[in-house]
Motif scaffolding. Structure first.
Motif, PDB file in Angstrom:
ATOM      1  N   LYS A  90       8.127-125.590 -18.992  1.00  0.00           N
ATOM      2  CA  LYS A  90       9.518-125.937 -18.652  1.00  0.00           C
ATOM      3  C   LYS A  90      10.052-127.059 -19.542  1.00  0.00           C
ATOM      4  O   LYS A  90      11.130-126.961 -20.118  1.00  0.00           O
ATOM      5  CB  LYS A  90       9.634-126.438 -17.203  1.00  0.00           C
ATOM      6  CG  LYS A  90       8.725-125.814 -16.188  1.00  0.00           C
ATOM      7  CD  LYS A  90       9.019-126.328 -14.798  1.00  0.00           C
ATOM      8  CE  LYS A  90       8.409-127.694 -14.486  1.00  0.00           C
ATOM      9  NZ  LYS A  90       6.952-127.717 -14.333  1.00  0.00           N
ATOM     10  N   THR A 133       8.856-128.115 -22.334  1.00  0.00           N
ATOM     11  CA  THR A 133       8.854-127.759 -23.753  1.00  0.00           C
ATOM     12  C   THR A 133      10.144-127.039 -24.143  1.00  0.00           C
ATOM     13  O   THR A 133      10.650-127.225 -25.254  1.00  0.00           O
ATOM     14  CB  THR A 133       7.628-126.885 -24.066  1.00  0.00           C
ATOM     15  OG1 THR A 133       6.470-127.540 -23.558  1.00  0.00           O
ATOM     16  CG2 THR A 133       7.477-126.670 -25.553  1.00  0.00           C
ATOM     17  N   ILE A 134      10.701-126.236 -23.232  1.00  0.00           N
ATOM     18  CA  ILE A 134      11.964-125.564 -23.537  1.00  0.00           C
ATOM     19  C   ILE A 134      13.038-126.605 -23.848  1.00  0.00           C
ATOM     20  O   ILE A 134      13.712-126.534 -24.872  1.00  0.00           O
ATOM     21  CB  ILE A 134      12.437-124.694 -22.347  1.00  0.00           C
ATOM     22  CG1 ILE A 134      11.486-123.521 -22.155  1.00  0.00           C
ATOM     23  CG2 ILE A 134      13.852-124.178 -22.609  1.00  0.00           C
ATOM     24  CD1 ILE A 134      11.989-122.536 -21.125  1.00  0.00           C
ATOM     25  N   LEU A 171       4.875-121.526 -25.276  1.00  0.00           N
ATOM     26  CA  LEU A 171       6.062-120.720 -24.976  1.00  0.00           C
ATOM     27  C   LEU A 171       5.909-119.392 -25.698  1.00  0.00           C
ATOM     28  O   LEU A 171       5.741-119.357 -26.909  1.00  0.00           O
ATOM     29  CB  LEU A 171       7.341-121.421 -25.465  1.00  0.00           C
ATOM     30  CG  LEU A 171       7.880-122.607 -24.680  1.00  0.00           C
ATOM     31  CD1 LEU A 171       9.189-123.080 -25.307  1.00  0.00           C
ATOM     32  CD2 LEU A 171       8.086-122.257 -23.219  1.00  0.00           C
ATOM     33  N   PRO A 192      10.540-125.731 -32.645  1.00  0.00           N
ATOM     34  CA  PRO A 192       9.983-124.473 -32.149  1.00  0.00           C
ATOM     35  C   PRO A 192       9.232-123.734 -33.256  1.00  0.00           C
ATOM     36  O   PRO A 192       9.538-123.896 -34.433  1.00  0.00           O
ATOM     37  CB  PRO A 192      11.217-123.669 -31.723  1.00  0.00           C
ATOM     38  CG  PRO A 192      12.375-124.582 -31.818  1.00  0.00           C
ATOM     39  CD  PRO A 192      11.996-125.746 -32.647  1.00  0.00           C
ATOM     40  N   LEU A 212      12.427-117.921 -27.936  1.00  0.00           N
ATOM     41  CA  LEU A 212      11.886-119.249 -28.251  1.00  0.00           C
ATOM     42  C   LEU A 212      10.370-119.277 -28.054  1.00  0.00           C
ATOM     43  O   LEU A 212       9.851-118.952 -26.992  1.00  0.00           O
ATOM     44  CB  LEU A 212      12.552-120.296 -27.353  1.00  0.00           C
ATOM     45  CG  LEU A 212      12.454-121.744 -27.792  1.00  0.00           C
ATOM     46  CD1 LEU A 212      13.170-121.959 -29.116  1.00  0.00           C
ATOM     47  CD2 LEU A 212      13.029-122.652 -26.726  1.00  0.00           C
ATOM     48  N   VAL A 261      11.070-117.071 -25.102  1.00  0.00           N
ATOM     49  CA  VAL A 261      11.907-117.266 -23.917  1.00  0.00           C
ATOM     50  C   VAL A 261      13.364-116.995 -24.285  1.00  0.00           C
ATOM     51  O   VAL A 261      13.841-117.450 -25.322  1.00  0.00           O
ATOM     52  CB  VAL A 261      11.755-118.717 -23.399  1.00  0.00           C
ATOM     53  CG1 VAL A 261      12.826-119.028 -22.359  1.00  0.00           C
ATOM     54  CG2 VAL A 261      10.366-118.928 -22.826  1.00  0.00           C
ATOM     55  N   CYS A 299      12.522-128.306 -27.093  1.00  0.00           N
ATOM     56  CA  CYS A 299      12.808-127.444 -28.244  1.00  0.00           C
ATOM     57  C   CYS A 299      14.311-127.246 -28.416  1.00  0.00           C
ATOM     58  O   CYS A 299      14.797-127.081 -29.532  1.00  0.00           O
ATOM     59  CB  CYS A 299      12.120-126.086 -28.085  1.00  0.00           C
ATOM     60  SG  CYS A 299      10.347-126.156 -28.396  1.00  0.00           S
ATOM     61  N   ILE A 311      19.597-119.234 -25.899  1.00  0.00           N
ATOM     62  CA  ILE A 311      18.226-119.407 -26.397  1.00  0.00           C
ATOM     63  C   ILE A 311      17.657-118.011 -26.578  1.00  0.00           C
ATOM     64  O   ILE A 311      17.767-117.173 -25.679  1.00  0.00           O
ATOM     65  CB  ILE A 311      17.360-120.174 -25.383  1.00  0.00           C
ATOM     66  CG1 ILE A 311      17.935-121.578 -25.136  1.00  0.00           C
ATOM     67  CG2 ILE A 311      15.922-120.277 -25.864  1.00  0.00           C
ATOM     68  CD1 ILE A 311      17.273-122.307 -23.983  1.00  0.00           C
TER      69      ILE A 311
END
Lengths: 215, 232, 256
Positions: free
Chosen positions: C44, C46-47, C21, C57, C11, C24, C50, C8
Motif C-alpha cells: 500500500k 509503496t504505491i 508491486l 517504479p 505499476l 497495479v 511510487c 496509475i
C-alpha cells in the motif's frame, strides 16, 4: 631506485617498536590517570570537580610538543633529567589523561542514574555500584572514543622525534641525512604510520556500527 | 631555602627577563595565529570538498574521498609537514616553512572536517529529505533549506574542536623552523639557559589562546544538547 | 467522459529480487477519495511512494491531470526524470508522512510556509499569510511559533497536513497518517482529514482505520501481496467482500 627500500623498511621498523613502546606506556598512564580523575570527579570531595576540570583544560589545551619540551628540557632546570623515551611516555601520558578523563566522564553519565539508585537499593556501596553496575555499562560506550584516542596517540608519538627518541620519524630523519631519497623515505614513514593506525580505525568503525545496532 | 622563597626566586626571573622576551614572543604569537587561521581555512575548504565527494553519486569520487579521509586520519600531521617541507625538495618543490606548515596542517585538518560535515548531513533523517522533495524542492533546495541548516548546528561544536586542534598542531611548524611560539621559546631557552621559564610561557600562551575556543565549543555543545528549540 | 485526475497503470516495484508491486492499476476522478487497506507488507505504502516518485517504479506509468509523472517520452521510449525535473511535479501532490517529518530547525509556521515561499516563489509575507490560513484549517494556528519537537504526535501530523495543503496540491497522498500516533491522538487527526474530504479534495489514503475508510472514502481498495484484490464502494468491499482474502483480513481486524 628502489633497491634500498628493504634497508629503509628495516630501519623504520626498528623505530616502529619504539613508537609502539611509547604508545603503550603513554596509554597506560593516560588510562589509569584518566580513570582516577573521572572517578574523583564523581566524588563529593571539596574541590574535586574544579581540580579535575582545570587539569583537563590545561593538559588538553597545551600542545603535546610543548608539554614534551617542558618535561624534557624544562625540568632539567630543577634537576630532573629524563631520557627521551621516558619523557615522551610521561608527556604524552599526562596529555592523554585529560582526554581519557573526559571520555570516562561521558561514559559514566551515559549510565542512567536510576542504575545507581537500583544498586544502592539492593545495598551496594557506591564503590561496588561503580564496579559492578556503572563500569560494565560505561565500558562499551567508552570503547570507540578510547580507540580513537589511541589513534591520535600513535600519531602524536611522532613529536618524540623532536627530543631524539629513536622512534619512526627520528630514524627517518637520520636516513634522509645519509641519502637523497627523502620523498621515498617519508612516503614509507606515512605508510608505516597508516599501517599502525588503520586496524584501530577499522575497529572503531566496527564498534560504532555495533553500538548503532544496540541503540 | 624554603619552598616559598624558591618559588619567589623562580618568578622573579620573569620580572627581569620579560621585557626582553615580550617582543619576540609577541611576534611569534602572530605567526602562530597566522598559521592556525590559514591552515583552518584551507582545512574547511578541503573538508567541504571531500565531504561532498563522499556524498556524491559518482563511485570513483566517493572512493577517492574515503581514501583521503582514511589517510588524513592515519598519518601524523608532523609527517605530512616533513613530507611537504623536506620531502619535496629533491623533486624541485621548495616551500618556505610557513606556507609548508599551512598546507600540511590544512590538508591534515581537511580529513577531520570532511567527516564532521558528512556526519552532520548524515544525521538528518532520510525522511527530512523526502519531505523536502515532496513539497517540490529541488535537490539543491533540499540541501539549502533543510540539510545544511540542520547539519550546521550539529557540526559547529566539533568544527570549533578542529580549530583548537589546528592551533595546537601549529606548534609542529616549529620543527620545520617556522618562527612560531615554540620555535622562539626553543631559541630563547638555548640562549638564556632558562628552559623551564620560557617553555612555561609558551604553554601559557597556547592555553590562553585555546581557552576561549574550548569554552565556546562546550557552550555550543550544551546548546545543541538542549535541542533544536533553542534557536533564537 | 473526461480523463481521470490521477491514473496509475501497470505499476511495478522491485527491491532487488523482491517484487512488492506486481502491476497495479488505479484511477480516480477529481474530488474522489480512495482508501487503500490491506495487511502490512501488501504494498500500500509503496504505491503512494511510487506515485510521487520517492521510490522510482520498476515499471508502469502515472499521470496526474494528463501529465506523465516522473518520466518523459524520448522517441518511443520512456526516460526517468531527474530529481530536479521532478520537483515541479511533486509540488502538485501533497504528501503526508506516517512519521510527519517536520523540519526540526524551523517553527511550525516556517515549516508550512517554506514551500509557498521557496518553491512557489511567493513573497515571504504572502507565504506566511497562506501558512497561517492553512494552520487555522488544521486547528494549529495557536502553535505557529513553536518548534515541532514541542508538539504532540497528533499536533505534528496536523502541521504535516497544513504543510501539504500549503502546496495547493491537486491530490493529497496520506501514508498511514495515524499509525505512529498514540491511540488517544488518532481522533484529532482523522477529524481534520474528514474536514478536508468534505471540502471536496482529491485524496488517496493508506490506512489501517477501516471504519474511518468506510466513512470517508468513495472507493475502498483492498490490497494483498502486491496486488489489488478488490475495489469498489465501501459498502461492497468492507461490508460485503467478495474475496476470501478480504474477508479473512477484515475478520482478523474484527477479532483484534
Amino acid at each position: 631506485m628502489f633497491e634500498r627500500v628493504p634497508y629503509y623498511i628495516g630501519v623504520l621498523l626498528k623505530g616502529a617498536t619504539v613508537t609502539v613502546g611509547i604508545t603503550l606506556g603513554a596509554l597506560a598512564i593516560a588510562l589509569a590517570l584518566g580513570l582516577a580523575l573521572a572517578v574523583l570527579r564523581t566524588t563529593r570531595l571539596p574541590l574535586a570537580r574544579p581540580f579535575v576540570r582545570s587539569w583537563v583544560e590545561v593538559f588538553r589545551d597545551i600542545p603535546p610538543l610543548t608539554q614534551l619540551f617542558i618535561i624534557y628540557f624544562g625540568l632539567t632546570y630543577v634537576g630532573i633529567r629524563l631520557d627521551p623515551f621516558t619523557a615522551a611516555v610521561v608527556g604524552l601520558g599526562l596529555n592523554g589523561s585529560a582526554y581519557c578523563a573526559e571520555i570516562f566522564r561521558s561514559g559514566f553519565s551515559a549510565v542512567h542514574h536510576g542504575q545507581r539508585e537500583a544498586a544502592a537499593s539492593i545495598g551496594m556501596t557506591p564503590m561496588r555500584a561503580m564496579r559492578f553496575v556503572v563500569f560494565p555499562q560505561a565500558f562499551r560506550v567508552t570503547l570507540p572514543p578510547l580507540a580513537n584516542y589511541a589513534i591520535g596517540l600513535i600519531k602524536d608519538t611522532a613529536v618524540a622525534s623532536a627530543v631524539a627518541a629513536p622512534e619512526i620519524l627520528f630514524r627517518a630523519r637520520n636516513l634522509t641525512s645519509e641519502t637523497f631519497e627523502t620523498p621515498l623515505i617519508y612516503l614509507l614513514v606515512a605508510i608505516l604510520y597508516f599501517c599502525l593506525t588503520f586496524p584501530i580505525a577499522r575497529l572503531v568503525d566496527r564498534l560504532e556500527a555495533r553500538r548503532k545496532a544496540w541503540a | 631555602m624554603s619552598l616559598l622563597a624558591e618559588l619567589q626566586a623562580f618568578f622573579a626571573v620573569y620580572a627581569l627577563k620579560w621585557p626582553e622576551w615580550s617582543g619576540p614572543m609577541g611576534r611569534a604569537v602572530i605567526v602562530t595565529l597566522q598559521i592556525t587561521a590559514l591552515a583552518y581555512a584551507l582545512g574547511l575548504v578541503v573538508g567541504l570538498v571531500v565531504a561532498l565527494g563522499r556524498l556524491s553519486r559518482n563511485p570513483f569520487l566517493r572512493r577517492a574521498a574515503a581514501v583521503y579521509v582514511e589517510v588524513a586520519r592515519g598519518v601524523p600531521a608532523l609527517v605530512v609537514l616533513f613530507l611537504i617541507y623536506y620531502g619535496l625538495v629533491p623533486l624541485g618543490v621548495v616551500l618556505d616553512a610557513v606556507p609548508a606548515a599551512v598546507i600540511g596542517l590544512g590538508l591534515s585538518a581537511g580529513g577531520y572536517v570532511a567527516e564532521i560535515v558528512r556526519a552532520g548531513i548524515g544525521a538528518t533523517h532520510r525522511g527530512q529529505r523526502e519531505a523536502g522533495a515532496s513539497i517540490g524542492l529541488t535537490p539543491l533546495g533540499v540541501y539549502r533549506f533543510i540539510l545544511i541548516p540542520q547539519a550546521a548546528r550539529i557540526a559547529l561544536p566539533p568544527l570549533v574542536g578542529v580549530l583548537i586542534a589546528v592551533l595546537k598542531d601549529s606548534s609542529l611548524a616549529s620543527l620545520i623552523s617556522a618562527p612560531d611560539i615554540m620555535l622562539r621559546a626553543k631559541d630563547i631557552s638555548s640562549s638564556d639557559f632558562l628552559p623551564l621559564h620560557i617553555l612555561l610561557v609558551a604553554g601559557a600562551l597556547y592555553f590562553v589562546l585555546a581557552l576561549p575556543l574550548s569554552a565556546a565549543a562546550s557552550a555550543l555543545e550544551r546548546r545543541m544538547s538542549r535541542g533544536l528549540k533553542s534557536r533564537p | 467522459m473526461t480523463d481521470p485526475l490521477l491514473k496509475i497503470e501497470g505499476l511495478r516495484k522491485s527491491f532487488g529480487a523482491l517484487e512488492v508491486l506486481h502491476g497495479v492499476d488505479l484511477a480516480l476522478d477529481q474530488s474522489r477519495k480512495v482508501a487503500i487497506i490491506g495487511p502490512s507488507g501488501s504494498g500500500k505504502t509503496t504505491i503512494l511512494r511510487c506515485v510521487n516518485y520517492l521510490e522510482v517504479p520498476t515499471g508502469g506509468h502515472v499521470w496526474l491531470d494528463g501529465e506523465l509523472i516522473g518520466e518523459k517520452r524520448v522517441g518511443d521510449r520512456f526516460v526517468h526524470l531527474s530529481e530536479r525535473e521532478l520537483a515541479p511535479q511533486r509540488r502538485e501532490m501533497g504528501f503526508v508522512f506516517q512519521n510527519f517529518y517536520l523540519w526540526p530547525h524551523l517553527t511550525v509556521l516556517e515549516n508550512v510556509a517554506l514551500g509557498p515561499w521557496r518553491v512557489q516563489g511567493m513573497a515571504r509575507r504572502e507565504a506566511m499569510d497562506l501558512a497561517e490560513t492553512m494552520l487555522d484549517k488544521v486547528h494549529m494556528g495557536h502553535k505557529r511559533d513553536e518548534y515541532p519537537e514541542r508538539l504532540s504526535g497528533g499536533q505534528q501530523q496536523r502541521v504535516g497536513m497544513a504543510r501539504a495543503l500549503a502546496q495547493q496540491p491537486k491530490v493529497i497522498l496520506f501514508d498511514e497518517p495515524t499509525s505512529a500516533l498514540d491511540p488517544e491522538l488518532v481522533g484529532e487527526v482523522l477529524s481534520v482529514i474528514q474536514e478536508l474530504a468534505a471540502e471536496g479534495r482529491t485524496m488517496i489514503l493508506v490506512t489501517h482505520e477501516i471504519r474511518f475508510a468506510r466513512d470517508v472514502a468513495d472507493v475502498v481498495v483492498f490490497m494483498d501481496g502486491g496486488r489489488i484484490v478488490e475495489q469498489g464502494p465501501p459498502a461492497a468491499v468492507i461490508d460485503d467482500p467478495r474475496h476470501e482474502r478480504t474477508r479473512r483480513f477484515l475478520g482478523q481486524l474484527g477479532r483484534g
